[in-house]
Structure formats: structure tokens, C-alpha cells
Design a protein around this motif. Structure first.
Motif, mmCIF file in Angstrom:
data_model
loop_
_atom_site.group_PDB
_atom_site.id
_atom_site.type_symbol
_atom_site.label_atom_id
_atom_site.label_comp_id
_atom_site.label_asym_id
_atom_site.label_seq_id
_atom_site.Cartn_x
_atom_site.Cartn_y
_atom_site.Cartn_z
ATOM 1 N N HIS A 100 8.376 -1.056 -43.265
ATOM 2 C CA HIS A 100 8.909 -0.089 -44.222
ATOM 3 C C HIS A 100 9.481 1.169 -43.582
ATOM 4 O O HIS A 100 9.996 2.034 -44.280
ATOM 5 N N ALA A 101 9.367 1.297 -42.259
ATOM 6 C CA ALA A 101 9.903 2.480 -41.574
ATOM 7 C C ALA A 101 11.422 2.505 -41.736
ATOM 8 O O ALA A 101 12.100 1.494 -41.603
ATOM 9 N N ARG A 102 11.967 3.661 -42.028
ATOM 10 C CA ARG A 102 13.416 3.801 -42.229
ATOM 11 C C ARG A 102 14.080 4.554 -41.084
ATOM 12 O O ARG A 102 15.275 4.796 -41.112
ATOM 13 N N THR A 103 13.293 4.954 -40.115
ATOM 14 C CA THR A 103 13.830 5.653 -38.951
ATOM 15 C C THR A 103 13.301 4.968 -37.698
ATOM 16 O O THR A 103 12.454 4.075 -37.770
ATOM 17 N N VAL A 104 13.776 5.405 -36.550
ATOM 18 C CA VAL A 104 13.278 4.870 -35.293
ATOM 19 C C VAL A 104 11.779 5.144 -35.226
ATOM 20 O O VAL A 104 11.325 6.262 -35.473
ATOM 21 N N THR A 105 11.008 4.116 -34.912
ATOM 22 C CA THR A 105 9.561 4.227 -34.887
ATOM 23 C C THR A 105 9.023 3.702 -33.566
ATOM 24 O O THR A 105 9.314 2.568 -33.190
ATOM 25 N N VAL A 106 8.263 4.519 -32.855
ATOM 26 C CA VAL A 106 7.603 4.064 -31.631
ATOM 27 C C VAL A 106 6.344 3.332 -32.068
ATOM 28 O O VAL A 106 5.441 3.917 -32.664
ATOM 29 N N VAL A 107 6.290 2.046 -31.768
ATOM 30 C CA VAL A 107 5.165 1.223 -32.187
ATOM 31 C C VAL A 107 4.027 1.328 -31.175
ATOM 32 O O VAL A 107 2.868 1.337 -31.546
ATOM 33 N N SER A 108 4.379 1.422 -29.890
ATOM 34 C CA SER A 108 3.364 1.506 -28.847
ATOM 35 C C SER A 108 3.905 2.283 -27.658
ATOM 36 O O SER A 108 5.099 2.210 -27.363
ATOM 37 N N LYS A 109 3.004 2.966 -26.977
ATOM 38 C CA LYS A 109 3.361 3.641 -25.726
ATOM 39 C C LYS A 109 2.692 2.951 -24.556
ATOM 40 O O LYS A 109 2.547 3.516 -23.488
#
Length: 131
Positions: A100-109
Motif C-alpha cells: 500500500h506504500a505510495r512513495t519510495v519505501t526502504v524495506v530493509s537496511k
């Protein structure tokens, strides 16, 4: 494989029978429009209207024309693990699917997922857990 995909592969693509030929003919206008769009895009690059953007780091793109079930995710995971084992700094970028994210999303670092499946989608979270 969905029933429609199966019908296209078994009947329309090889033009089997009257149904196959009729469907193939019905799709020709769309095929022509798509080919025109591709030709115009290519022309845009050739005459300089569109520009190629080059990454400053090496990039490997894993994809194909089929959607789902063709092994892109397992190959991506395998490749990322192999490159990392050889000392490369690896990042996996996804377009995202079912999140559902509508922008760039960092999932993991690098230490597992930092967002949930609802936000990033199951594929991104699975990759973050596995790599």
C-alpha cells in the motif's frame, strides 16, 4: 497459470482453429498501436528528444515480458547472494506489488524487514528476510 493465459498460449498464439484466428485478428489493431508507440519511443531516443540516463554504479536488471511465475524473484535472490559473497555491495530494488506504500519505501537496511507486508508487499518482505 490463469485460464485466459492458458487459452492465449494454446489457442490464440498458435492460431488454432477459427477461435484462435478470430482472436488473433481482433488483437491486430492493438498490436499495431503498440508497435507504433514503440517506434515513436525509439525515434525519440534517436533524435535526442528522449535521453538515456546512465547509472554511476553497475546495475543488473532481472525481468521478462511475463508477469508472475517465471522465476524472477528466485533468480534475483540467488544473484544477490552470489554477488554479495564475492564482495559486492548489493541492493535490490522492486517496483512493488500488492503493497500500500505510495512513495519510495526502504524495506530493509540489511538486517531484515523494517516494514510490514501490508506496506511493502509480500515479495519485498520475503526478499528482505532472505537477503
Amino acid at each position: 497459470m490463469s485460464r485466459v493465459s492458458q487459452q492465449i498460449r494454446e489457442v490464440v498464439w498458435p492460431r488454432r482453429g477459427i477461435r484462435g484466428w478470430a482472436a488473433w485478428l481482433a488483437l491486430q489493431p492493438a498490436s499495431g498501436l503498440f508497435a507504433t508507440g514503440v517506434a515513436l519511443r525509439d525515434l525519440g531516443y534517436r533524435i535526442g528528444l528522449l535521453h538515456v540516463h546512465r547509472a554511476s554504479i553497475p546495475v543488473v536488471s532481472v525481468g521478462n515480458l511475463s508477469v508472475g511465475g517465471t522465476g524472477k524473484t528466485p533468480i534475483t535472490l540467488w544473484l544477490a547472494k552470489r554477488l554479495a559473497a564475492n564482495g559486492a555491495h548489493v541492493a535490490i530494488l522492486l517496483r512493488g506489488y500488492r503493497g500500500h506504500a505510495r512513495t519510495v519505501t526502504v524495506v530493509s537496511k540489511g538486517a531484515g524487514p523494517e516494514v510490514d507486508v501490508d506496506t511493502a508487499g509480500d515479495e519485498a518482505v520475503m526478499l528482505a528476510k532472505s537477503f
